[in-house]
Design an enzyme around this catalytic site. Structure first.
Site, mmCIF file in Angstrom:
data_model
loop_
_atom_site.group_PDB
_atom_site.id
_atom_site.type_symbol
_atom_site.label_atom_id
_atom_site.label_comp_id
_atom_site.label_asym_id
_atom_site.label_seq_id
_atom_site.Cartn_x
_atom_site.Cartn_y
_atom_site.Cartn_z
ATOM 1 N N TYR A 93 0.845 -1.188 0.000
ATOM 2 C CA TYR A 93 0.000 0.000 0.000
ATOM 3 C C TYR A 93 0.884 1.243 0.000
ATOM 4 O O TYR A 93 1.835 1.339 0.774
ATOM 5 C CB TYR A 93 -0.931 0.010 1.221
ATOM 6 C CG TYR A 93 -1.979 -1.073 1.151
ATOM 7 C CD1 TYR A 93 -3.201 -0.852 0.520
ATOM 8 C CD2 TYR A 93 -1.734 -2.332 1.683
ATOM 9 C CE1 TYR A 93 -4.157 -1.857 0.434
ATOM 10 C CE2 TYR A 93 -2.683 -3.347 1.598
ATOM 11 C CZ TYR A 93 -3.892 -3.099 0.968
ATOM 12 O OH TYR A 93 -4.829 -4.097 0.872
ATOM 13 N N SER A 94 0.547 2.180 -0.868
ATOM 14 C CA SER A 94 1.310 3.427 -0.943
ATOM 15 C C SER A 94 1.145 4.229 0.341
ATOM 16 O O SER A 94 0.042 4.333 0.884
ATOM 17 C CB SER A 94 0.836 4.273 -2.135
ATOM 18 O OG SER A 94 1.151 3.649 -3.347
ATOM 19 N N CYS A 270 0.446 8.153 -10.981
ATOM 20 C CA CYS A 270 0.130 7.048 -10.084
ATOM 21 C C CYS A 270 -1.356 6.701 -10.182
ATOM 22 O O CYS A 270 -2.212 7.580 -10.106
ATOM 23 C CB CYS A 270 0.490 7.397 -8.640
ATOM 24 S SG CYS A 270 0.304 6.007 -7.489
ATOM 25 N N GLU A 327 4.055 4.897 -11.332
ATOM 26 C CA GLU A 327 3.676 3.863 -10.355
ATOM 27 C C GLU A 327 2.235 3.474 -10.647
ATOM 28 O O GLU A 327 1.294 4.194 -10.276
ATOM 29 C CB GLU A 327 3.808 4.407 -8.926
ATOM 30 C CG GLU A 327 3.564 3.390 -7.840
ATOM 31 C CD GLU A 327 4.781 2.495 -7.562
ATOM 32 O OE1 GLU A 327 4.580 1.422 -6.989
ATOM 33 O OE2 GLU A 327 5.907 2.876 -7.944
ATOM 34 N N TYR A 329 -0.765 0.108 -10.954
ATOM 35 C CA TYR A 329 -1.032 -1.206 -10.333
ATOM 36 C C TYR A 329 -2.307 -1.808 -10.894
ATOM 37 O O TYR A 329 -3.090 -1.133 -11.538
ATOM 38 C CB TYR A 329 -1.149 -1.040 -8.811
ATOM 39 C CG TYR A 329 -1.974 0.145 -8.379
ATOM 40 C CD1 TYR A 329 -3.366 0.054 -8.292
ATOM 41 C CD2 TYR A 329 -1.370 1.375 -8.095
ATOM 42 C CE1 TYR A 329 -4.129 1.158 -7.909
ATOM 43 C CE2 TYR A 329 -2.131 2.469 -7.714
ATOM 44 C CZ TYR A 329 -3.504 2.355 -7.623
ATOM 45 O OH TYR A 329 -4.260 3.442 -7.260
#
Length: 329
Positions: A93-94, A270, A327, A329
């Protein structure tokens, strides 16, 4: 250039010097236990299409305390066993906290978590995200097993105030930018941000905007901070057409172009995988040919057919420069 040339390690103008960061201080085979310090919805309405919680975890008196910087991630190991009888794998988790944590002492690490609820197309059974729902169900005082920190590239430069920033986020991709902006505010130490910061935030519905009140407050507090929202599934009085973040980049290019042609500026992206393609296509269309290479290096054979770019072309034919950080996901 010879590798023995001392100038070989000197960054080009505009390229950031990145810090050396700590990673894997707490390894998965020796995790630490933190305690939930706070948990709350971080959307501005109970009518949001998704449920996202802001979760703060106390890691004081553990090796994880004070070891991360904004932009990194931490790992969570959910309790219980899989259907095969083995322990669940950790999820990353960021970090949404600044580098010194929510309370300034490095003890409170933070993230934002979206509940994952879906349906299996074949069995028609409800699928619950194992870790996301576990975290969203936690209460203050509950224990949680953690590892980390992780990540060495998606962080602010060593001298962050030497640069300006265009941050582009979708959904919970806002997490690292919250921490980074707080770090930039703290580093500025003035009535305004020393760096110019533009945040482009994309969500399906207006009620899904995360940390919205805080971001609006920063626009009033800091002249150098601008906040650009993109709502993709409905219109609003301020946004008469549906748009994604790349559409907002187009509509607000007259505001953002002075930053994008400035060699101080870095771009951070992101969010959900795939969003980067639309951003790259838009940059290729908007930036002058002599400016684009500062951010993207495009294979000549696809340069004239931007609308037909595909994500699989990244990074073979569409290469980002050292001024772009990604970044997804």
């Amino acid at each position: 250039m010879s590798t023995s040339d001392p100038s070989a390690s000197i960054p080009l103008i505009g390229e950031p010097v990145m810090p050396v960061v700590d990673q894997h201080i707490v390894k998965p085979d020796q995790p630490i236990v933190g305690k939930v310090h706070a948990t709350r919805l971080c959307t501005d309405s109970r009518k949001a299409s998704g449920f996202v919680r802001h979760i703060e975890i106390d890691v004081s008196n553990t090796p994880l305390a004070g070891t991360w910087i904004s932009g990194q991630s931490f790992g969570v190991i959910p309790p219980g066993l899989t259907e095969h009888g083995v322990s669940h794998k950790l999820r990353l988790y960021s970090i949404a906290a600044p580098s010194d944590g929510e309370t300034g002492d490095g003890n409170i690490i933070t993230t934002c978590v979206k509940r994952v609820l879906d349906e299996d197309w074949d069995s028609h059974k409800l699928l619950n995200g194992v870790c996301s729902n576990y975290m969203c169900d936690l209460n203050v005082g509950d224990e949680i097993t953690l590892t980390g920190p992780v990540g060495k590239r998606f962080v602010l430069p060593k001298n962050p105030l030497d640069h300006d920033y265009v941050f582009i986020a979708t959904g919970t991709g806002i997490a690292p930018f919250r921490g980074m902006i707080m770090d930039l505010i703290q580093a500025s130490g003035t009535h305004d941000l020393s760096s110019k910061v533009a945040l482009l935030m994309g969500v399906p519905y207006e009620t899904d905007l995360l940390y919205h009140d805080t971001l609006l407050h920063w626009t009033k507090q800091f002249e150098n901070f601008t906040y650009h929202t993109a709502i993709s599934r409905h219109t609003t009085p301020d946004q008469p057409k549906k748009m994604y973040v790349q559409d907002r980049l187009v509509d607000d290019f007259h505001l953002l172009s002075p930053m994008l042609i400035n060699k101080r500026t870095l771009i951070y992206i992101c969010g959900m995988a795939g969003m980067e393609l639309g951003v790259f296509q838009t940059l290729a269309k908007l930036l002058p040919p002599d400016q684009l290479p500062q951010f993207l290096k495009i294979d000549p054979e696809i340069a004239s057919d931007i609308d037909h770019w595909e994500r699989k072309m990244i990074p073979k034919k569409i290469k980002k420069s050292k001024r772009v950080f990604l970044e997804v996901y």
